[in-house]
Design a protein around this motif. Structure first.
Motif, PDB file in Angstrom:
ATOM      1  N   VAL A 188      15.637 124.658 -45.069  1.00 39.78           N
ATOM      2  CA  VAL A 188      14.786 125.656 -44.415  1.00 39.78           C
ATOM      3  C   VAL A 188      14.353 125.156 -43.047  1.00 39.78           C
ATOM      4  O   VAL A 188      14.230 125.936 -42.092  1.00 39.78           O
ATOM      5  CB  VAL A 188      13.564 125.972 -45.301  1.00 39.78           C
ATOM      6  CG1 VAL A 188      12.550 126.812 -44.533  1.00 39.78           C
ATOM      7  CG2 VAL A 188      14.004 126.701 -46.554  1.00 39.78           C
ATOM      8  N   ARG A 195      12.488 133.963 -39.241  1.00 44.30           N
ATOM      9  CA  ARG A 195      13.435 134.074 -40.343  1.00 44.30           C
ATOM     10  C   ARG A 195      12.919 134.965 -41.473  1.00 44.30           C
ATOM     11  O   ARG A 195      13.252 134.750 -42.637  1.00 44.30           O
ATOM     12  CB  ARG A 195      13.754 132.681 -40.892  1.00 44.30           C
ATOM     13  CG  ARG A 195      12.556 131.856 -41.284  1.00 44.30           C
ATOM     14  CD  ARG A 195      12.990 130.569 -41.970  1.00 44.30           C
ATOM     15  NE  ARG A 195      11.882 129.751 -42.386  1.00 44.30           N
ATOM     16  CZ  ARG A 195      11.380 128.746 -41.697  1.00 44.30           C
ATOM     17  NH1 ARG A 195      11.914 128.440 -40.513  1.00 44.30           N
ATOM     18  NH2 ARG A 195      10.353 128.042 -42.154  1.00 44.30           N
ATOM     19  N   LYS A 196      12.119 135.962 -41.144  1.00 46.02           N
ATOM     20  CA  LYS A 196      11.592 136.834 -42.177  1.00 46.02           C
ATOM     21  C   LYS A 196      12.709 137.615 -42.866  1.00 46.02           C
ATOM     22  O   LYS A 196      12.757 137.712 -44.095  1.00 46.02           O
ATOM     23  CB  LYS A 196      10.564 137.797 -41.583  1.00 46.02           C
ATOM     24  CG  LYS A 196       9.879 138.663 -42.629  1.00 46.02           C
ATOM     25  CD  LYS A 196       8.804 139.529 -42.002  1.00 46.02           C
ATOM     26  CE  LYS A 196       8.127 140.394 -43.070  1.00 46.02           C
ATOM     27  NZ  LYS A 196       7.086 141.263 -42.478  1.00 46.02           N
ATOM     28  N   SER A 199      14.778 135.283 -45.037  1.00 47.92           N
ATOM     29  CA  SER A 199      14.110 135.014 -46.313  1.00 47.92           C
ATOM     30  C   SER A 199      14.223 136.207 -47.259  1.00 47.92           C
ATOM     31  O   SER A 199      14.421 136.041 -48.470  1.00 47.92           O
ATOM     32  CB  SER A 199      12.635 134.676 -46.059  1.00 47.92           C
ATOM     33  OG  SER A 199      12.512 133.535 -45.237  1.00 47.92           O
ATOM     34  N   GLN A 200      14.109 137.412 -46.706  1.00 53.20           N
ATOM     35  CA  GLN A 200      14.210 138.611 -47.539  1.00 53.20           C
ATOM     36  C   GLN A 200      15.584 138.702 -48.188  1.00 53.20           C
ATOM     37  O   GLN A 200      15.702 138.940 -49.406  1.00 53.20           O
ATOM     38  CB  GLN A 200      13.949 139.851 -46.675  1.00 53.20           C
ATOM     39  CG  GLN A 200      14.129 141.168 -47.419  1.00 53.20           C
ATOM     40  CD  GLN A 200      13.938 142.370 -46.497  1.00 53.20           C
ATOM     41  OE1 GLN A 200      13.296 142.264 -45.444  1.00 53.20           O
ATOM     42  NE2 GLN A 200      14.502 143.503 -46.875  1.00 53.20           N
ATOM     43  N   TRP A 202      17.758 136.212 -48.563  1.00 52.07           N
ATOM     44  CA  TRP A 202      17.994 135.043 -49.406  1.00 52.07           C
ATOM     45  C   TRP A 202      17.344 135.203 -50.775  1.00 52.07           C
ATOM     46  O   TRP A 202      17.966 134.909 -51.799  1.00 52.07           O
ATOM     47  CB  TRP A 202      17.488 133.790 -48.716  1.00 52.07           C
ATOM     48  CG  TRP A 202      17.484 132.591 -49.625  1.00 52.07           C
ATOM     49  CD1 TRP A 202      16.417 131.943 -50.157  1.00 52.07           C
ATOM     50  CD2 TRP A 202      18.644 131.912 -50.130  1.00 52.07           C
ATOM     51  NE1 TRP A 202      16.817 130.905 -50.952  1.00 52.07           N
ATOM     52  CE2 TRP A 202      18.189 130.865 -50.962  1.00 52.07           C
ATOM     53  CE3 TRP A 202      20.010 132.103 -49.964  1.00 52.07           C
ATOM     54  CZ2 TRP A 202      19.055 130.001 -51.615  1.00 52.07           C
ATOM     55  CZ3 TRP A 202      20.876 131.238 -50.618  1.00 52.07           C
ATOM     56  CH2 TRP A 202      20.393 130.210 -51.427  1.00 52.07           C
ATOM     57  N   HIS A 203      16.090 135.650 -50.820  1.00 52.89           N
ATOM     58  CA  HIS A 203      15.414 135.815 -52.104  1.00 52.89           C
ATOM     59  C   HIS A 203      16.116 136.871 -52.960  1.00 52.89           C
ATOM     60  O   HIS A 203      16.147 136.754 -54.193  1.00 52.89           O
ATOM     61  CB  HIS A 203      13.951 136.207 -51.882  1.00 52.89           C
ATOM     62  CG  HIS A 203      13.108 135.072 -51.378  1.00 52.89           C
ATOM     63  ND1 HIS A 203      13.034 133.860 -52.027  1.00 52.89           N
ATOM     64  CD2 HIS A 203      12.301 134.963 -50.292  1.00 52.89           C
ATOM     65  CE1 HIS A 203      12.223 133.051 -51.367  1.00 52.89           C
ATOM     66  NE2 HIS A 203      11.767 133.689 -50.309  1.00 52.89           N
TER      67      HIS A 203
END
Length: 361
Positions: A188, A195-196, A199-200, A202-203
């Motif tokens: 990370v 990187r919002k 992250s969205q 990726w999750h």
């Protein structure tokens, strides 16, 4: 035209979050494409780490330390895989040698059957067409035999690569599982601060990849085991070898099942001819494939395979052409990644109003 392109670019790439997401995915794809040869052991280790993360996490919740949980799971997994391989490979190898020994007689039987077709279907199939077909098949068989021979000779020099995989992959899997938190933090830290969207996406994909790998391994084992039982009950020759082929055929959605059908049909045809046994076997095999596609796959991949079959086949062809075996294996998660990226991109570029109300369905 230029004004339209400018408006499109401004609309789609005006948000730094979108640009960051796009560039990160592009760099990731290019790195894997260019460095796939060197990163092969790493990709294998990542796949196994995803597979074993669930039991490690379960043991950790029971109060065991991450190190102990990882050690128990990795050692148990290696032991089970070793037992399976040692019990299956010798028998499958023996059946493969028997198949190679019986192949010339099977080919001659097939030629004899083809030569009878002009008498059975006069006016539909001519003798010249049959002779041309046999000649073409002989040429293809000779070419295939030369390729197999060259492949077997070249494989001698790959022993070192296999040994590297056998040593490096378990070590990397162990440390990937044991040091998951620190490795994730380090990764990370390499990402941009904006990187919002990353992250969205990726999750959303992290759980899907884990479920996909676990489900795919279970599908291989279940389909292969059921096929072996069915082939054995029918007394089909080379039952274990063909069952292994059927099990691994599920790695390639739709296409694999079609390819696995051909050797099963040929072996059954040469063993029984066009008899009731042949029809019953093919019916049973068709039921296995139907249950796999309509029952097992929805149960195992309900959260992953939310894609049209056309898109799945295109993903297999596209990513398989780019990344080889691993592109085929991860074709569905990669297609889901593309879908999740487009979804996040569209929602970012065209956000819904806060007070929007869903219309009638």
């Amino acid at each position: 035209m230029l004004d339209w392109l400018k408006k499109w670019y401004t609309n789609k790439f005006s948000d730094p979050q979108v640009v960051t997401l796009f560039l990160t995915l592009l760099l990731g794809f290019l790195a894997i494409y260019w460095l796939s040869g060197m990163l092969g052991p790493v990709l294998v280790a990542i796949a196994f780490a995803y597979l074993l993360e669930w039991p490690v996490a379960r043991l950790s919740r029971l109060g065991f330390s991450r190190t102990i949980s990882t050690t128990v799971v990795v050692v148990s997994f290696i032991s089970v895989i070793t037992l399976i391989v040692m019990s299956i490979i010798p028998a499958a190898w023996a059946q493969g040698r028997n198949l190679a020994r019986d192949l010339p007689s099977m080919i001659e039987s097939g030629k004899t059957y083809l030569l009878e077709l002009p008498e059975l279907f006069p006016g539909v199939v001519s003798a010249e067409q049959i002779y041309l077909m046999i000649q073409t098949a002989d040429e293809r068989l000779m070419t295939f035999s030369r390729e197999i021979l060259s492949l077997s000779l070249a494989s001698i020099f790959d022993v070192v690569a296999v040994l590297i995989y056998l040593v490096l992959v378990p070590v990397m899997v162990f440390f990937m599982l044991k040091d998951k938190e620190s490795l994730s933090s380090s990764f990370v830290g390499l990402l941009p601060t904006e990187r919002k969207l990353i992250s969205q996406v990726w999750h959303e994909m992290n759980g899907q990849i884990m479920n996909y790998i676990r489900g795919k391994i279970l599908e291989i084992l279940i389909v292969g085991a059921v096929s072996f039982v069915v082939f054995t009950l029918f007394g089909l020759n080379y039952a274990l070898l063909l069952a292994v082929c059927v099990g691994f055929s599920v790695l390639v959605p739709y296409i694999g099942a079609a390819l696995a059908t051909l050797p099963i049909a040929l072996v059954a045809l040469f063993q029984w001819g066009l008899t009731a046994e042949f029809g019953y076997l093919m019916l049973a095999y068709g039921i296995i494939q139907a249950l796999d596609g309509n029952v097992l796959v929805p149960l195992l991949f309900s959260e992953v395979v939310d894609l049209n079959p056309v898109f799945i086949i295109i993903a297999v062809l596209f990513f398989g052409g780019l990344f080889g075996f691993w592109g085929i294996f991860f074709a569905i998660p990669l297609a889901s990644l593309v879908k999740a990226t487009i979804k996040a991109w569209s929602s970012r570029v065209h956000p819904q109003p806060e007070n929007a109300v869903d219309g009638p369905v």
